[in-house]
Design a protein around this motif. Structure first.
Motif, PDB file in Angstrom:
ATOM      1  N   SER A 212     -66.749  -8.785 -70.407  1.00 54.59           N
ATOM      2  CA  SER A 212     -67.165 -10.127 -70.029  1.00 54.59           C
ATOM      3  C   SER A 212     -67.968 -10.072 -68.751  1.00 54.59           C
ATOM      4  O   SER A 212     -69.009 -10.710 -68.638  1.00 54.59           O
ATOM      5  CB  SER A 212     -65.955 -11.046 -69.865  1.00 54.59           C
ATOM      6  OG  SER A 212     -66.370 -12.315 -69.387  1.00 54.59           O
TER       7      SER A 212
ATOM      8  N   SER B  68     -63.725  -9.134 -72.488  1.00 58.99           N
ATOM      9  CA  SER B  68     -64.073 -10.369 -73.189  1.00 58.99           C
ATOM     10  C   SER B  68     -62.967 -10.768 -74.151  1.00 58.99           C
ATOM     11  O   SER B  68     -61.996 -10.030 -74.343  1.00 58.99           O
ATOM     12  CB  SER B  68     -65.385 -10.157 -73.954  1.00 58.99           C
ATOM     13  OG  SER B  68     -65.219  -9.137 -74.911  1.00 58.99           O
TER      14      SER B  68
ATOM     15  N   TRP C 180     -58.103 -11.673 -72.642  1.00 63.78           N
ATOM     16  CA  TRP C 180     -58.837 -10.946 -71.612  1.00 63.78           C
ATOM     17  C   TRP C 180     -57.876 -10.270 -70.646  1.00 63.78           C
ATOM     18  O   TRP C 180     -56.706 -10.648 -70.518  1.00 63.78           O
ATOM     19  CB  TRP C 180     -59.796 -11.876 -70.875  1.00 63.78           C
ATOM     20  CG  TRP C 180     -59.092 -12.981 -70.128  1.00 63.78           C
ATOM     21  CD1 TRP C 180     -58.803 -14.224 -70.606  1.00 63.78           C
ATOM     22  CD2 TRP C 180     -58.577 -12.926 -68.799  1.00 63.78           C
ATOM     23  NE1 TRP C 180     -58.138 -14.948 -69.642  1.00 63.78           N
ATOM     24  CE2 TRP C 180     -57.994 -14.188 -68.529  1.00 63.78           C
ATOM     25  CE3 TRP C 180     -58.543 -11.944 -67.812  1.00 63.78           C
ATOM     26  CZ2 TRP C 180     -57.401 -14.471 -67.302  1.00 63.78           C
ATOM     27  CZ3 TRP C 180     -57.956 -12.240 -66.586  1.00 63.78           C
ATOM     28  CH2 TRP C 180     -57.378 -13.499 -66.342  1.00 63.78           C
TER      29      TRP C 180
END
Length: 122
Positions: free
Chosen positions: A29, A102, A106
């Motif tokens: 992420s 991500s 997470w």
């Protein structure tokens, strides 16, 4: 999972230059601080240089003025330009990255590269 792949090590004469790269891939992420460590035979692993996601850098005293760390956030890649290499720079160099994965599950993690050998001959 997140993987780091390093490249760019090798054999160089004293005074020469090498550039290491380390690319991250996987369920990322965001990438936070990235950096390089090194470990010489019979010695502990030691930090060499780090860079935050905003570009702030920190260097070990032994490499200041000779090594430059940079990163390409779009490619999740960190680079270490090593100039004026000395025999005492000989070591296995490892990259390290701290990241947020991500997905709904997470987590915050830290990954290591496989290591790349840098050998500086006198």
């Amino acid at each position: 999972q997140v993987q780091l792949v390093e490249s760019g090590g090798g054999l160089v004469q004293a005074g020469g230059s090498l550039i290491l790269s380390c690319a991250a891939s996987g369920r990322l992420s965001s990438m936070n601080a990235m950096g390089f460590y090194r470990q010489a035979p019979g010695k502990q692993r030691e930090p060499v240089a780090s860079i935050t996601n905003s570009g702030s850098t920190t260097y070990a005293d032994l490499v200041k003025g000779r090594f430059t760390i940079s990163r390409d956030n779009a490619k999740n890649t960190v680079y270490l330009q090593m100039n004026s290499l000395k025999p005492e720079d000989t070591a296995v160099y490892y990259c390290n990255a701290n990241y947020m994965s991500s997905g709904t599950n997470w987590y915050l993690g830290s990954a290591w590269g496989q290591g790349t050998q840098v050998t500086v001959s006198s």
